[in-house]
Enzyme design. Sequence first.
Site, mmCIF file in Angstrom:
data_model
loop_
_atom_site.group_PDB
_atom_site.id
_atom_site.type_symbol
_atom_site.label_atom_id
_atom_site.label_comp_id
_atom_site.label_asym_id
_atom_site.label_seq_id
_atom_site.Cartn_x
_atom_site.Cartn_y
_atom_site.Cartn_z
ATOM 1 N N GLU A 17 0.849 -1.207 0.000
ATOM 2 C CA GLU A 17 0.000 0.000 0.000
ATOM 3 C C GLU A 17 0.880 1.252 0.000
ATOM 4 O OE1 GLU A 17 -3.794 0.225 1.979
ATOM 5 O OE2 GLU A 17 -2.993 1.832 3.235
ATOM 6 N N THR A 48 -4.013 4.830 -1.369
ATOM 7 C CA THR A 48 -5.057 5.340 -0.468
ATOM 8 C C THR A 48 -5.646 6.658 -0.989
ATOM 9 O OG1 THR A 48 -3.549 6.570 0.938
ATOM 10 C CG2 THR A 48 -3.949 4.264 1.537
ATOM 11 N N HIS A 77 -8.201 3.612 -3.880
ATOM 12 C CA HIS A 77 -9.151 3.735 -2.765
ATOM 13 C C HIS A 77 -10.090 4.899 -3.053
ATOM 14 C CE1 HIS A 77 -6.660 1.545 0.558
ATOM 15 N NE2 HIS A 77 -6.431 1.016 -0.635
#
Length: 290
Positions: A17, A48, A77
């Site tokens: 991530e 993210t 995301h």
Amino acid sequence: MKIISLLNQDKLSISFEVFPPKTESAFDSVKHATEEIAKLRPSFMSVTYGAGGGTSKYTLDIAKDIKQNYGVPSIAHLTCVSSTKGTVREKIKEIKEAGIKNVMALRGDIPAELENADRSKWDYRHAIDLIRELKKAGDFCIGGACYPEIHPESVNQKEDVKYLKEKVEAGCDFLTTQMFFDNNLLYNFLYKIREAGITTPIVPGVMPITNANQVDRAIKLSGSFMPQRFKSLVDKFGSSPSAMKQAGIAYATDQIIDLFANGIKNVHVYSMNKPDVASKIISNLSDILS
Ligand code: FAD
């Protein structure tokens, strides 16, 4: 490539991530860090949205770069709680136009100033509302979040799992967990959700803690339990940055090996834009992953 087809392969893998930059001036250094991580050939990378200090503006740029220039599948995301239907639909349109097939559908944290607002007036109250929106908008592979130690706002685990099941039934293809530092918590959680009839793939999220300051932040963010074994390690090595980094990476590696040994196929590492940490983890696991 859809993440769900990667997760269904019979192969051990690591995904990473990253988070987008806070400001335009930081864009190049974040892009460089994410590219170095992409070169490690993870199974996929998640980017993210507005979390970890990064702004939502660059999520798509980074996700697109990883996919197009490095051939690594990426997942963008997206959060919904403080957005209007118009904004969310516009974002979904941009995701589609960027050729991104994977979306992590999140509610997002409630902004402090909205804690006491009348939520009945909000366009989106829970992640499930966004999942329904995505299902209507196109053929996306949809990921959702889950919490082995229950979501901090949940009254109890039974209720949390009940809503999680609804979220999966609304169209989540897989779930990624909040970080945890004791694998037994994950195994207990897996038992409970499987018993509740949730059969979707679960991707455990592991955060390598590489400096002592990260500990308080991680606990505050996730509410995660810190086992004594981990606390002793921070007590002993926390004052030496290089020793703490080495110990934190070893602890995360150990967690990952135990997860693989217990039947997990893909572990997601919260690599926090740190290529050196990501690279060390991959090299620690080189024979296991081959
Ligand atoms: P939800 O699934 O909506 O759950 C939130 C709470 O509401 C839970 O207590 C749940 O039990 C309850 N609930 C769910 N549905 C219902 C319902 N129908 N009725 C009543 N109660 C319900 N944040 C960001 O801002 N950006 C990110 O990129 C980001 N990435 C994340 C990635 C992962 C893997 C994880 C675990 C978290 C991430 N977060 C991110 C943080 C996340 O946004 C917060 O944890 C947020 O508080 C909850 O999001 P959710 O999608 O889990 O919400």
